[in-house]
Design an enzyme around this catalytic site. Sequence first.
Site, PDB file in Angstrom:
ATOM      1  N   ASN A 173       8.588   1.729  -1.954  1.00  0.00           N
ATOM      2  CA  ASN A 173       8.737   0.654  -0.972  1.00  0.00           C
ATOM      3  C   ASN A 173       8.353   1.050   0.445  1.00  0.00           C
ATOM      4  O   ASN A 173       8.643   0.303   1.390  1.00  0.00           O
ATOM      5  CB  ASN A 173      10.189   0.155  -0.964  1.00  0.00           C
ATOM      6  CG  ASN A 173      10.562  -0.446  -2.289  1.00  0.00           C
ATOM      7  OD1 ASN A 173       9.905  -1.364  -2.770  1.00  0.00           O
ATOM      8  ND2 ASN A 173      11.574   0.115  -2.917  1.00  0.00           N
TER       9      ASN A 173
ATOM     10  N   SER B 280       2.856   2.810   4.729  1.00  0.00           N
ATOM     11  CA  SER B 280       2.493   2.820   6.150  1.00  0.00           C
ATOM     12  C   SER B 280       3.737   2.987   7.030  1.00  0.00           C
ATOM     13  O   SER B 280       3.711   3.715   8.028  1.00  0.00           O
ATOM     14  CB  SER B 280       1.804   1.500   6.530  1.00  0.00           C
ATOM     15  OG  SER B 280       0.691   1.267   5.711  1.00  0.00           O
TER      16      SER B 280
ATOM     17  N   GLU C  51      -4.035   8.507   4.269  1.00  0.00           N
ATOM     18  CA  GLU C  51      -3.961   9.135   5.602  1.00  0.00           C
ATOM     19  C   GLU C  51      -3.988   8.073   6.714  1.00  0.00           C
ATOM     20  O   GLU C  51      -4.634   8.243   7.744  1.00  0.00           O
ATOM     21  CB  GLU C  51      -5.123  10.128   5.762  1.00  0.00           C
ATOM     22  CG  GLU C  51      -4.839  11.327   6.665  1.00  0.00           C
ATOM     23  CD  GLU C  51      -3.755  12.257   6.167  1.00  0.00           C
ATOM     24  OE1 GLU C  51      -3.580  12.414   4.933  1.00  0.00           O
ATOM     25  OE2 GLU C  51      -3.053  12.827   7.018  1.00  0.00           O
TER      26      GLU C  51
HETATM   27  C1  LIG Z   1      -4.669   7.609  -5.429  1.00  0.00           C
HETATM   28  C2  LIG Z   1      -3.678   7.752  -4.318  1.00  0.00           C
HETATM   29  C3  LIG Z   1      -3.267   9.015  -3.907  1.00  0.00           C
HETATM   30  C4  LIG Z   1      -2.286   9.162  -2.928  1.00  0.00           C
HETATM   31  N1  LIG Z   1      -1.823  10.417  -2.619  1.00  0.00           N
HETATM   32  C5  LIG Z   1      -0.736  10.525  -1.797  1.00  0.00           C
HETATM   33  C6  LIG Z   1      -0.091  11.790  -1.596  1.00  0.00           C
HETATM   34  O1  LIG Z   1      -0.546  12.833  -2.091  1.00  0.00           O
HETATM   35  N2  LIG Z   1       1.037  11.829  -0.841  1.00  0.00           N
HETATM   36  C7  LIG Z   1       1.574  10.708  -0.264  1.00  0.00           C
HETATM   37  O2  LIG Z   1       2.605  10.823   0.382  1.00  0.00           O
HETATM   38  N3  LIG Z   1       0.983   9.498  -0.435  1.00  0.00           N
HETATM   39  C8  LIG Z   1      -0.146   9.374  -1.184  1.00  0.00           C
HETATM   40  N4  LIG Z   1      -0.730   8.150  -1.367  1.00  0.00           N
HETATM   41  C9  LIG Z   1      -0.141   6.966  -0.745  1.00  0.00           C
HETATM   42  C10 LIG Z   1      -0.940   6.421   0.417  1.00  0.00           C
HETATM   43  O3  LIG Z   1      -0.861   7.293   1.513  1.00  0.00           O
HETATM   44  C11 LIG Z   1      -0.367   5.020   0.720  1.00  0.00           C
HETATM   45  O4  LIG Z   1      -0.757   4.176  -0.351  1.00  0.00           O
HETATM   46  C12 LIG Z   1      -0.845   4.486   2.047  1.00  0.00           C
HETATM   47  O5  LIG Z   1      -0.231   5.178   3.106  1.00  0.00           O
HETATM   48  C13 LIG Z   1      -0.532   2.987   2.223  1.00  0.00           C
HETATM   49  O6  LIG Z   1       0.802   2.722   1.931  1.00  0.00           O
HETATM   50  P1  LIG Z   1       1.198   1.559   0.903  1.00  0.00           P
HETATM   51  O7  LIG Z   1       0.415   1.737  -0.324  1.00  0.00           O
HETATM   52  O8  LIG Z   1       2.679   1.539   0.801  1.00  0.00           O
HETATM   53  O9  LIG Z   1       0.681   0.235   1.595  1.00  0.00           O
HETATM   54  P2  LIG Z   1       1.484  -0.687   2.628  1.00  0.00           P
HETATM   55  O10 LIG Z   1       2.009   0.137   3.754  1.00  0.00           O
HETATM   56  O11 LIG Z   1       2.446  -1.519   1.879  1.00  0.00           O
HETATM   57  O12 LIG Z   1       0.303  -1.603   3.180  1.00  0.00           O
HETATM   58  C14 LIG Z   1      -0.208  -2.718   2.443  1.00  0.00           C
HETATM   59  C15 LIG Z   1      -1.214  -3.444   3.342  1.00  0.00           C
HETATM   60  O13 LIG Z   1      -0.555  -3.896   4.538  1.00  0.00           O
HETATM   61  C16 LIG Z   1      -1.228  -3.373   5.681  1.00  0.00           C
HETATM   62  N5  LIG Z   1      -0.272  -3.067   6.738  1.00  0.00           N
HETATM   63  C17 LIG Z   1       0.953  -2.450   6.611  1.00  0.00           C
HETATM   64  N6  LIG Z   1       1.529  -2.325   7.816  1.00  0.00           N
HETATM   65  C18 LIG Z   1       0.677  -2.848   8.724  1.00  0.00           C
HETATM   66  C19 LIG Z   1       0.685  -2.990  10.147  1.00  0.00           C
HETATM   67  N7  LIG Z   1       1.700  -2.547  10.888  1.00  0.00           N
HETATM   68  N8  LIG Z   1      -0.366  -3.571  10.725  1.00  0.00           N
HETATM   69  C20 LIG Z   1      -1.430  -4.001  10.005  1.00  0.00           C
HETATM   70  N9  LIG Z   1      -1.517  -3.881   8.663  1.00  0.00           N
HETATM   71  C21 LIG Z   1      -0.472  -3.326   8.040  1.00  0.00           C
HETATM   72  C22 LIG Z   1      -1.928  -2.112   5.197  1.00  0.00           C
HETATM   73  O14 LIG Z   1      -3.006  -1.754   6.027  1.00  0.00           O
HETATM   74  C23 LIG Z   1      -2.363  -2.542   3.812  1.00  0.00           C
HETATM   75  O15 LIG Z   1      -3.540  -3.289   3.925  1.00  0.00           O
HETATM   76  C24 LIG Z   1      -1.758   7.999  -2.300  1.00  0.00           C
HETATM   77  C25 LIG Z   1      -2.219   6.722  -2.675  1.00  0.00           C
HETATM   78  C26 LIG Z   1      -3.152   6.592  -3.671  1.00  0.00           C
HETATM   79  C27 LIG Z   1      -3.582   5.206  -4.081  1.00  0.00           C
END
Ligand SMILES: Cc1cc2nc3c(=O)[nH]c(=O)nc-3n(C[C@H](O)[C@H](O)[C@H](O)COP(=O)(O)OP(=O)(O)OC[C@H]3O[C@@H](n4cnc5c(N)ncnc54)[C@H](O)[C@@H]3O)c2cc1C
Length: 386
Positions: free
Chosen positions: A131, A134, A366
Amino acid sequence: MDTRATDKSSDQHEFVDAVETWVEKELRPVARKFDLADEYPHEIVEQMKALGLFGATISEEYGGLGLSAWTYAQIVIKVASAWMAPSGIFNSHLIVASAIERSGTEEQKRKYLPRMASGEMRASIGLTEPNAGSDLQAIRTTAKLDGDEYVVNGSKMWITNSLHGQFTLLLVKTDPEAEPRHKGMSLLIAEKGPGYEVAKLKKMGYRSIDTCEINFDNYRVPKANLLGGVEGKGFVQTAGGLELGRINVAARGAGIAEGALKLSLRYAQERSAFGKPIWQHQAVQMKLADMVTQVEGAKRLIEQAARKYDRGERCDLEAAMAKLAGSEAGAFCAQEGMRIFGGYSYSVEYDIERYYRDAMLMCIGEGTNEILRQVIAKQLVERYRI
Ligand SMILES: Cc1cc2nc3c(=O)[nH]c(=O)nc-3n(C[C@H](O)[C@H](O)[C@H](O)COP(=O)(O)OP(=O)(O)OC[C@H]3O[C@@H](n4cnc5c(N)ncnc54)[C@H](O)[C@@H]3O)c2cc1C
């Protein structure tokens, strides 16, 4: 301690050349096989160990190669131009190493960094939760002190390297009630043990490399593994690695872009339609021109950010621009490559479809590119405030 190295010697250029030779001889020929089978490339990992890639940016004092950010970015571009996934195996690992080197106690550095540099111990970075991505301050995983140990409960999502790696640098709440929220966050060096359950996720791209969900059920970690030995610093310690992390992701995106361009250039000369090679059609020329312009533009921004980083200067704006340009170049060139390959782009006999499946991840990890654009705009106004 500032761990930044300068691009000081011809050794570093020779190392980039050695990596390029390895990429073309060993990595590129096996990429499709491992990717399609979604099989962990153990033999490639052994070769990366022998090359020293797991210690690329770790200081020589702790057994690494001490490469500059710019040399390292060039290596990442070369690897990702053939196959992006293996660059993730050492990238996440080196993000953890740089956090330990920057913020760890001397005891933690001596215990982990030499074994990380050799690749004997490989690490993942455990930030994201089901949950919270970002909005990292919304994480719910808790660590409660019980004698000399923290008891951890919660779960992490999308953690790369966590099946085949030996530990994760785990972002937790040591004080869930703290205000502001980041003051209650800490990083733990969490080695696998009872109560630490890893489940591999199936992905459309970035295959072969292990990305997993980790569940913690009364998992215990020694208090001595609190990064830096002080609670409440985890968010700041994590943010401290963002510049280098973003330069690395930028390089992976630029590598995908360059790889997709090279495949497309070749195919456009081999394939004919309407009595001539397709590159002679203006529509294809425009694609190739836009692709190479994006590749070269991204590389210049990556070099600018990395060189600033190597000089020890603040480069959050430059690193964010490089990450945005590199990842978007990867996504753009992979998609244009698909169009140039026409129907054959859908065949798994051709590599272009892998670049297409791998590219979008660079726009997400990232810091998503939406978040990155906000960082860029805010920095811009800060620097050029009227
Ligand atoms: C294959 C893969 C490998 C990964 N490896 C790692 C890892 O090794 N370690 C780790 O910790 N994580 C890892 N991640 C996680 C990755 O860093 C997150 O998926 C990423 O940070 C986005 O978070 P979320 O998926 O929760 O998206 P959310 O934060 O839920 O975002 C969903 C959408 O809303 C937008 N959004 C959210 N907040 C805002 C805002 N304030 N303003 C504008 N737009 C917004 C985002 O840009 C996005 O378009 C990995 C992900 C994948 C898919």
